[in-house]
Design a protein around this motif. Structure first.
Motif, PDB file in Angstrom:
ATOM      1  N   ALA A   8      -8.767  -2.012  -3.638  1.00 27.33           N
ATOM      2  CA  ALA A   8      -9.248  -0.644  -3.426  1.00 27.33           C
ATOM      3  C   ALA A   8      -9.116  -0.245  -1.960  1.00 27.33           C
ATOM      4  O   ALA A   8      -8.753   0.894  -1.635  1.00 27.33           O
ATOM      5  N   SER A   9      -9.392  -1.200  -1.071  1.00 32.21           N
ATOM      6  CA  SER A   9      -9.267  -0.952   0.363  1.00 32.21           C
ATOM      7  C   SER A   9      -7.814  -0.687   0.743  1.00 32.21           C
ATOM      8  O   SER A   9      -7.518   0.203   1.550  1.00 32.21           O
ATOM      9  N   LEU A  10      -6.893  -1.431   0.144  1.00 32.25           N
ATOM     10  CA  LEU A  10      -5.468  -1.264   0.431  1.00 32.25           C
ATOM     11  C   LEU A  10      -4.941   0.067  -0.093  1.00 32.25           C
ATOM     12  O   LEU A  10      -4.107   0.715   0.546  1.00 32.25           O
ATOM     13  N   ILE A  11      -5.424   0.472  -1.258  1.00 32.37           N
ATOM     14  CA  ILE A  11      -5.018   1.768  -1.820  1.00 32.37           C
ATOM     15  C   ILE A  11      -5.474   2.898  -0.897  1.00 32.37           C
ATOM     16  O   ILE A  11      -4.734   3.858  -0.639  1.00 32.37           O
ATOM     17  N   LYS A  12      -6.687   2.767  -0.383  1.00 29.76           N
ATOM     18  CA  LYS A  12      -7.219   3.759   0.552  1.00 29.76           C
ATOM     19  C   LYS A  12      -6.370   3.824   1.819  1.00 29.76           C
ATOM     20  O   LYS A  12      -6.040   4.909   2.313  1.00 29.76           O
ATOM     21  N   LEU A  13      -5.996   2.662   2.334  1.00 33.50           N
ATOM     22  CA  LEU A  13      -5.159   2.617   3.532  1.00 33.50           C
ATOM     23  C   LEU A  13      -3.775   3.195   3.247  1.00 33.50           C
ATOM     24  O   LEU A  13      -3.221   3.935   4.063  1.00 33.50           O
ATOM     25  N   LYS A  20       2.955   5.177  -0.921  1.00 32.72           N
ATOM     26  CA  LYS A  20       2.523   4.620  -2.198  1.00 32.72           C
ATOM     27  C   LYS A  20       3.310   3.343  -2.445  1.00 32.72           C
ATOM     28  O   LYS A  20       4.485   3.373  -2.823  1.00 32.72           O
ATOM     29  N   PHE A  21       2.664   2.216  -2.218  1.00 32.09           N
ATOM     30  CA  PHE A  21       3.322   0.924  -2.377  1.00 32.09           C
ATOM     31  C   PHE A  21       3.424   0.552  -3.850  1.00 32.09           C
ATOM     32  O   PHE A  21       2.454   0.680  -4.602  1.00 32.09           O
ATOM     33  N   GLY A 138      10.038  -0.055  -0.147  1.00 39.27           N
ATOM     34  CA  GLY A 138      10.677   1.212  -0.504  1.00 39.27           C
ATOM     35  C   GLY A 138      12.089   1.418  -0.010  1.00 39.27           C
ATOM     36  O   GLY A 138      12.731   2.411  -0.354  1.00 39.27           O
ATOM     37  N   GLY A 139      12.581   0.516   0.846  1.00 38.35           N
ATOM     38  CA  GLY A 139      13.940   0.650   1.339  1.00 38.35           C
ATOM     39  C   GLY A 139      14.038   1.444   2.627  1.00 38.35           C
ATOM     40  O   GLY A 139      13.037   1.912   3.185  1.00 38.35           O
ATOM     41  N   PHE A 140      15.276   1.625   3.094  1.00 39.36           N
ATOM     42  CA  PHE A 140      15.504   2.230   4.409  1.00 39.36           C
ATOM     43  C   PHE A 140      15.102   3.699   4.450  1.00 39.36           C
ATOM     44  O   PHE A 140      14.563   4.179   5.447  1.00 39.36           O
TER      45      PHE A 140
END
Length: 239
Positions: A8-13, A20-21, A138-140
């Protein structure tokens, strides 16, 4: 696996970074400092040094290409100076602090208690690791958009020709023009091995701290401290 609270912390970051990872584990690893790995036996992820290595190279290429295309008449020496205003510890640490990267870092107890979450060298390295994570995920194209967005203000300053100042000289001239004060620089921290040291400097005007800076050399750190002091002095003179 990353636990739900950390996820949840990573989504917030990620939202704060406007990225969007697809693999949040990459962002997680980008925030793992070596000190945490040295103390934790449960962590199945590596530290962020490999991602930092990659992010450093990607940042260099993206900024170099941007400058090359945007300023076709700029000489090589000027391109190098312009790039150095972004690809430096001070700027990277500022961006990391701006997005709140420090609060998401995974540090060993020693680093936590000694102020590691605010340390310029750790923040700068983590931000480069995040760049590496964005590239892998996500690429270049994705990482190029991310870098352009994160450093939009600095790139705008370069376009306005505000990147090539000797801030120490400007500060000295400003102080002499408006006061009889003295400018003095003090090294407040020196970390890392001899071949890869990082310095933190405070600049004092009339004995009062007016700016702080960090860099790979004392001169670089002093320039950044002087730039910060100039901003404060200019604001004070306008009021």
């Amino acid at each position: 696996m990353v636990d739900k609270r950390r996820m949840a912390s990573l989504i917030k970051l990620g939202s704060r970074l406007e990225v969007k990872f697809s693999k949040l584990e990459l962002l997680h690893q980008a925030l793992i400092h070596t000190s945490y790995m040295n103390e934790s036996k449960k962590c199945r992820y590596g530290d962020n040094e490999r991602l930092e290595f990659l992010g450093d190279a990607v940042l260099d290429v993206v900024i170099s290409e941007y400058l090359f295309r945007q300023f076709p008449s700029m000489p090589e020496g000027e391109l190098t100076k312009a790039r150095a205003t972004i690809v430096c510890e001070q700027t990277l640490a500022q961006q990391a602090a701006q997005v709140g990267l420090g609060e998401h870092l995974m540090l060993g107890r020693g680093e936590q208690t000694s102020g590691g979450r605010e340390r310029s060298s750790i923040l700068a390295d983590a931000f480069e690791a995040v760049i590496g994570a964005v590239y892998i995920d996500g690429g270049f194209s994705a990482v190029t958009e991310f870098i352009h967005r994160q450093f939009a203000c600095q790139l705008e300053e370069i376009g306005a020709g505000q990147y090539n100042h000797d801030f120490k000289t400007l500060l000295q001239e400003t102080v002499q023009r408006h006061t009889d004060g003295k400018v003095h620089y003090e090294v407040t921290a020196a970390q890392g091995p001899d071949h890869n040291k990082s310095f933190e400097v405070v600049v004092l005007v009339n004995g009062n701290p007016m700016g702080r800076g960090a860099g790979k050399t004392k001169k670089e750190a002093e320039q950044h401290a002087a730039k910060q002091a100039l901003g404060k002095l200019s604001h004070g003179l306008q009021n």
